[in-house]
Every structure is written in structure tokens, then in C-alpha cells.
Design a protein around this motif. Structure first.
Motif, PDB file in Angstrom:
ATOM      1  N   ALA A   1       0.882  -1.208  -0.125  1.00  0.00           N
ATOM      2  CA  ALA A   1       0.027   0.436   0.116  1.00  0.00           C
ATOM      3  C   ALA A   1       0.512   1.266  -0.094  1.00  0.00           C
ATOM      4  O   ALA A   1       0.245   2.049  -1.041  1.00  0.00           O
ATOM      5  CB  ALA A   1      -1.047   0.046   1.357  1.00  0.00           C
ATOM      6  N   GLU A   2       1.915   1.505   1.130  1.00  0.00           N
ATOM      7  CA  GLU A   2       2.996   2.388   0.819  1.00  0.00           C
ATOM      8  C   GLU A   2       3.058   2.694  -0.242  1.00  0.00           C
ATOM      9  O   GLU A   2       3.560   3.721  -0.926  1.00  0.00           O
ATOM     10  CB  GLU A   2       3.847   2.234   1.766  1.00  0.00           C
ATOM     11  N   GLN A   3       3.675   1.661  -1.288  1.00  0.00           N
ATOM     12  CA  GLN A   3       5.035   1.579  -2.746  1.00  0.00           C
ATOM     13  C   GLN A   3       3.617   1.724  -3.506  1.00  0.00           C
ATOM     14  O   GLN A   3       4.137   3.056  -4.433  1.00  0.00           O
ATOM     15  CB  GLN A   3       5.274   0.634  -2.837  1.00  0.00           C
ATOM     16  N   VAL A   4       1.817   1.783  -3.203  1.00  0.00           N
ATOM     17  CA  VAL A   4       1.891   2.050  -4.298  1.00  0.00           C
ATOM     18  C   VAL A   4       0.642   3.741  -3.966  1.00  0.00           C
ATOM     19  O   VAL A   4       1.381   4.275  -5.253  1.00  0.00           O
ATOM     20  CB  VAL A   4       0.583   0.878  -4.398  1.00  0.00           C
ATOM     21  N   THR A   5       0.843   4.492  -2.947  1.00  0.00           N
ATOM     22  CA  THR A   5       0.518   5.425  -2.906  1.00  0.00           C
ATOM     23  C   THR A   5       1.686   6.112  -3.329  1.00  0.00           C
ATOM     24  O   THR A   5       1.394   7.492  -3.423  1.00  0.00           O
ATOM     25  CB  THR A   5      -0.081   5.311  -1.379  1.00  0.00           C
ATOM     26  N   GLU A   6       2.727   5.933  -2.882  1.00  0.00           N
ATOM     27  CA  GLU A   6       4.387   6.503  -3.253  1.00  0.00           C
ATOM     28  C   GLU A   6       4.101   6.893  -4.768  1.00  0.00           C
ATOM     29  O   GLU A   6       4.673   7.991  -5.156  1.00  0.00           O
ATOM     30  CB  GLU A   6       5.679   5.893  -2.629  1.00  0.00           C
ATOM     31  N   LYS A   7       3.901   6.230  -5.845  1.00  0.00           N
ATOM     32  CA  LYS A   7       4.045   6.288  -7.058  1.00  0.00           C
ATOM     33  C   LYS A   7       2.963   7.095  -7.371  1.00  0.00           C
ATOM     34  O   LYS A   7       2.848   8.255  -8.079  1.00  0.00           O
ATOM     35  CB  LYS A   7       4.325   5.036  -7.331  1.00  0.00           C
ATOM     36  N   ILE A   8       1.169   6.666  -6.641  1.00  0.00           N
ATOM     37  CA  ILE A   8       0.489   7.455  -7.609  1.00  0.00           C
ATOM     38  C   ILE A   8      -0.268   8.302  -6.229  1.00  0.00           C
ATOM     39  O   ILE A   8      -0.753   7.416  -5.465  1.00  0.00           O
ATOM     40  CB  ILE A   8      -0.862   5.945  -7.863  1.00  0.00           C
ATOM     41  N   ARG A   9      -0.179   9.129  -6.235  1.00  0.00           N
ATOM     42  CA  ARG A   9      -1.159  10.404  -5.125  1.00  0.00           C
ATOM     43  C   ARG A   9      -1.878   9.996  -5.064  1.00  0.00           C
ATOM     44  O   ARG A   9      -2.723  10.534  -4.150  1.00  0.00           O
ATOM     45  CB  ARG A   9       0.308  11.412  -5.266  1.00  0.00           C
ATOM     46  N   ASP A  10      -3.280   9.675  -6.069  1.00  0.00           N
ATOM     47  CA  ASP A  10      -4.381  10.332  -6.752  1.00  0.00           C
ATOM     48  C   ASP A  10      -4.775   8.942  -5.544  1.00  0.00           C
ATOM     49  O   ASP A  10      -4.691   7.593  -6.058  1.00  0.00           O
ATOM     50  CB  ASP A  10      -4.812  10.130  -7.392  1.00  0.00           C
TER      51      ASP A  10
END
Length: 591
Positions: free
Chosen positions: A379-388
Motif C-alpha cells: 500500500a505504501e509503495q502504491v501510494t508513493e508512486k500514485i498520489r491520487d
């Protein structure tokens, strides 16, 4: 008022059926035309016969006046019933069939007459015009009754007027010729009337078949009902003639197609422009319940040819139905993700239970740490790359579904998407459709993998979705964006063939484009370019400081491939995979 009186009035009036009324009117017209034509022909015929009789009398008189013996006898003898002038005049009368041939001197005294007792008497009509040197043709009444007359002067050898010749044709013979001509004219008129009646009957029979033997009142009622129905139903109706021109539009069709009265008399190509809706209305695309998109609306079109060579097309608005269907698809996808997570959680609980029963407490603790840390890391890695948040949540959900279907979903190292999208829901639709299609394309294939790349160039967003499926042939790379075209079986709630069409329309609405090409190593690669997809940096929400300043990390793992079949579940972790992306590590087995 009794029904007997009403029925009697109907019998006395015109019949109600269109066939009978048209037949009666045409028979009346044919009879009237025949009578008028006969009368118009008889009137000039009488004048023509009069003119012929007068000219004949004038010709006989002129021939008599040209006889030099008549002039000589007039100058050398006296009027007598046995005189040479009387004898010559009678000879000419009998030879020509004239009523009389009168030769007179300059005093108007008869030298000949068909009634000998009149010889030597003054003529009964004025001979002044003939004795003055003029030729006279007239219809006049004399001692022998009404006749057509011709009078000419009589000249001697010195060209002096010495008398005149008057010849009469009995007017009764002219009248009898006219009366004798009437039966023939009536026969011709009767034949014309009979032919007209036959043609009228044939035309009336055709009208009867066309109107299905209805009365005028019934037709008027049907027209009124049709107008009320066409403008009252919530379904668009477009009628076209045999030339393909629009001849009827109801209110709903105007609303769905966004056109007005200017479309009447023009073809769909001229009115709507190129597109699938135009092709359906023009008959170039055939079938039933054809899906098409007009503006922001999803329409279901059906086209039915008519007997006169035209067609009637009906349009139904499926925009709300399609929105509900897509919400249903999203709900199903969420349910599938929850089911997959539940299945994965059950397997992990079984694994944990087994470790505890085997008293392998350290391994159990390590296993729980890996699972919890893996989920948090993902989850952290996804939100790090994709902020929306919408896009990130979508990809996390798709990842769980991909894992259940045995597909590895990758996020490219180049992915960077800030939280300042102009239309995040539109991009959710685009990403969701492309990822779903990619998952469908690679499902049940070995080493199935889907890679997603989302990056920005200024205010432009670029999306690439690659898969390892069979790819798309070059000849189908345009037709796949057509509404209604699909290689998949339709779902229970509706039809397929709208996903890629909506992707293209959403991209073009933002001034962008979508293309498809071969992916490196096989498969398909869809590229979507959305200019002006992001707001100005000053208008975007503030980026978290530590996340913004963090150095680039390895690409996040969204999900691994299929789960092992030995009762353990694949764990989520980080690792370098082919193509610069990341892949899940193999699960740790119990010791």
C-alpha cells in the motif's frame, strides 16, 4: 335521434370508405370531363359546318359568275321561266345540290330561282354589297327559309358590274350533319368515359389496398394517434425515405441525437457526420440492438426497412443502464477482490494454525510479520508512486483480482502521478477498462503479466498498459474502438463492446488520444495521452514533505502470480523482476 335516422342519413350521404369515395369522385370527374369535352367539341363543330356551307355556296356562286354565257344571256334576254339564264341556273343548282341559284341584274331583279314563280321579282335580301363588288358569305333567312349564302358580283367583258349571283345552301342540311355527328361524338365520349371509369376503378382499388379499406375519419384518427404516440413515447424514432433522407423525427430522437428540423430532408451523413450512429441509421451496419454512442449518451439502435424502400430506426437511451452496469461491474470487481482476500486470509490462517500446532512459534511470528509488513509495504509503495487516492485504490483492488486469476500485475518504475488530476473519475474509467481488458487477454496463459505505467509530462498524463497476451492484429487496431465490437461473450446484464469506445471518447474529450501497438516481447500495448489532465501546480493540494523528498525506491509489487497449491499462500514483498519492475518473492515454507 334513433339509429334508423342516422343510418338513413349515412345511406343518403357519401360512403365512408376511402375506396368508394375516391371511385365516385373519379367517376364524377371523368363524366364531367367527357361532357365538357363533347360540348367544347360540338360548339366549334357547328361553326365549322356553317363556315363550310357558306364557303361552298360562295364557290358555286363564283363558278356561276365565271360563266360568260350567263353574262351574255343576262344582257341580251329578258327574265323568263323558260329563259336561258333560268335553265343554266337550274342546271347548276341540280348539279351542285344547292338550295337555289339566283342570277340578278343591277336592279336586284331575279333572272333565275328554284321556284319559277319568283323569276322577275325583286330579291328578298339586300344585294347591295354584291352589286358594289364585294363577296358576301352569311347565314340569312329568305323566301326559302334559313340558308348559308354566298354572293359574288357578275362582270361583263369590260369588267363592269352587270349583276350578281346568289347561291344558298339549306341550313337544315348543316344542322342534320351536326346531328348526325353527335352519335359518333357521344360514342367517343362514352368510350373515353368507360376507359376513365376503368382507370378510376383500378386507382381506387390501389387506394383501397394502400389504405386497407379505411374511412377518411379512421385515417385522420390514425394520423392523430400516430402524432401523439411519436411525440409521447420515450424512444427516439427516425424515419428515412428511399433516398436515405430523414423525413421524420420525434421529440425523443431530437433530444438523443442533438439535432432539430434542419435534419429533415438531409441524409444522416450530412446531419450527424461520420460515426457508428450514422452507419446504423444509413443501414451500413445491420443487426438488432446495436450499441452506439452519441455525445455522452449510449444508445441502442434498431433499423427496420419499410415497404416503400425507406426505413424506420428506433433509438433507446441506455446511458443510465450502462452506468448502472458499470457500477455493477465495479461492485462485482470489489466482491471478487474481497473474496480473493478472504480466500488468501483463510489460507494464511490455516498456515499460521499449522505452525502453532507444530509449536514452530518463531516461524509463526516471522510469517505474521511478513504478511502484515507485505501488505503495508504494498500500500505504501502504491501510494508513493500514485498520489491520487482513486487511482491507487483501483490498482490495489485490481491487483487482488489479478492474483486470484493467476496474473502478475506490475507497476512500472517510471510511474509518477501527483494528486492534482482535473478528471480523476475519467482516468479511473480509462485505467479500469484497459487493465480489465489486459487481464482478460492474459488469463489462462503461462507467465501471465500485465504492466501499468502512469507518468506525467508537465500537465500531460501518459498511461501505458502492456500485457503478455496474444496481441491485436494490425487490421483490427481501429475496429476494436468501435461501439458494440467485442470478442467476448456478453454479460448477463447487457452487451459488451463499449469499454474501449468509452476510453477513446474520454481521451478525445480531453483533447487526447489512444493508440494500440505491439508490446516488446509480445502482447499488446495501449497508450493514452491526456493533455491538460493535471491542474497547475499552485492549485494542487500540498504534497507531504517526506514523501516528496524521499529518494526513488524500487518499483512496488502490486501482486504476485498464482498461489502455490501446497496449502501456503504467496506473500507480498519486493524484488527486482524482468523489465525493471518488481515481483513478489517466493513464499517462505515452514521449517
Amino acid at each position: 335521434m334513433s339509429t334508423t335516422v342516422v343510418a338513413r342519413r349515412r345511406r343518403l350521404g357519401l360512403p365512408r370508405k376511402v375506396f368508394s369515395q375516391v371511385l365516385l369522385m373519379q367517376l364524377a370527374i371523368a363524366a364531367g370531363v367527357a361532357v365538357v369535352a363533347t360540348g367544347l367539341f360540338l360548339a366549334p363543330l357547328g361553326h365549322q359546318l356553317d363556315d363550310q356551307a357558306m364557303r361552298r355556296a360562295l364557290a358555286i356562286a363564283a363558278t356561276t359568275a365565271e360563266n360568260p354565257q350567263v353574262v351574255k344571256d343576262l344582257l341580251t334576254t329578258r327574265p323568263s321561266v323558260d329563259g336561258p339564264v333560268q335553265q343554266e341556273a337550274e342546271r347548276i343548282r341540280k348539279a351542285t345540290g344547292a338550295e337555289y341559284v339566283v342570277v340578278m341584274d343591277r336592279n336586284g331583279i331575279r333572272w333565275s330561282h328554284s321556284n319559277p314563280s319568283r323569276v322577275g321579282e325583286h330579291v328578298s335580301t339586300d344585294p347591295g354589297a354584291a352589286l358594289a363588288g364585294r363577296k358576301v358569305m352569311e347565314i340569312d333567312t329568305g323566301t326559302l327559309g334559313r340558308s348559308a349564302r354566298g354572293k359574288v358580283p357578275l362582270y361583263d367583258s369590260g369588267h363592269r358590274i352587270v349583276g350578281a349571283v346568289s347561291v344558298g345552301i339549306a341550313y337544315d342540311s348543316v344542322r342534320s350533319r351536326l346531328i348526325h355527328a353527335v352519335p359518333g361524338l357521344l360514342a367517343y365520349a362514352g368510350g373515353a368515359l368507360a376507359a376513365g371509369a376503368l382507370v378510376a376503378w383500378l386507382i381506387s382499388r390501389r387506394v383501397q389496398r394502400s389504405t386497407r379499406d379505411l374511412a377518411f375519419s379512421d385515417i385522420a384518427a390514425l394520423l392523430a394517434e400516430r402524432e401523439a404516440m411519436l411525440h409521447g413515447i420515450r424512444e427516439g424514432v427516425v424515419a428515412l425515405d428511399r433516398e436515405g433522407r430523414v423525413r421524420l423525427l420525434n421529440d425523443e430522437a431530437r433530444r438523443l441525437l442533438g439535432i432539430g428540423d434542419e435534419a429533415l430532408g438531409r441524409s444522416p451523413d450530412e446531419t450527424l457526420g461520420a460515426g457508428r450512429t450514422t452507419d446504423v441509421l444509413a443501414g451500413r451496419v445491420t443487426g438488432t440492438d446495436l450499441l452506439t454512442v452519441r455525445g455522452q449518451r449510449v444508445l441502442v439502435a434498431n433499423r427496420m426497412p419499410t415497404g416503400d424502400g425507406g426505413a424506420v430506426a428506433t433509438l433507446r437511451d441506455r446511458t443510465e443502464v450502462e452506468q448502472l452496469a458499470r457500477e455493477l461491474d465495479s461492485t462485482r470487481g470489489l466482491i471478487e477482490a474481497l473474496r480473493a482476500q478472504d480466500h488468501e486470509h483463510a489460507n494464511r490462517m490455516h498456515t499460521l494454525l499449522g505452525l502453532l500446532e507444530l509449536e514452530m512459534y518463531d516461524d509463526a511470528l516471522e510469517f505474521v510479520g511478513e504478511v502484515v509488513g507485505g501488505h503495508r509495504s504494498t500500500a505504501e509503495q502504491v501510494t508513493e508512486k500514485i498520489r491520487d487516492p482513486l487511482i491507487a485504490a483501483l490498482l490495489v483492488g485490481k491487483a487482488t483480482v489479478a492474483a486470484e486469476r493467476g496474473v502478475a500485475l506490475w507497476i512500472s518504475d517510471a510511474t509518477r502521478l501527483p494528486d492534482r488530476l482535473v478528471d480523476p473519475r475519467g482516468l479511473v474509467t480509462i485505467v479500469g477498462n484497459l487493465v480489465d481488458n489486459a487481464l482478460d487477454a492474459v488469463a489462462a496463459t503461462p507467465h501471465a503479466r500485465v504492466e501499468v505505467e502512469l507518468r506525467t509530462e508537465g500537465r500531460t498524463a501518459v498511461l501505458r498498459v502492456r500485457d503478455t497476451g496474444p496481441g491485436i492484429p494490425p487490421d483490427r487496431r481501429e475496429v476494436i474502438f468501435t461501439e458494440g465490437w467485442s470478442t467476448k461473450r456478453p454479460p448477463a446484464h447487457g452487451k459488451r463492446g463499449l469499454g474501449l469506445s468509452l476510453v477513446r471518447r474520454l481521451a478525445e474529450r480531453q483533447g487526447g488520444s489512444v493508440t494500440v501497438a505491439d508490446a516488446p516481447g509480445g502482447g499488446a500495448r495501449f497508450t493514452v495521452v491526456l493533455p491538460e489532465a493535471l491542474t497547475e501546480p499552485g492549485l494542487a493540494p500540498a504534497e507531504p514533505g517526506p514523501a516528496a523528498a524521499a529518494p526513488p525506491r524500487p518499483a512496488p509489487v502490486v501482486v504476485s502470480g498464482p498461489t502455490p497449491g501446497d496449502g501456503t499462500e504467496a506473500a507480498t514483498g519486493t524484488g527486482t523482476g524482468p523489465g525493471g519492475g518488481s515481483v513478489a518473492e517466493e513464499p517462505r515454507r515452514p521449517r
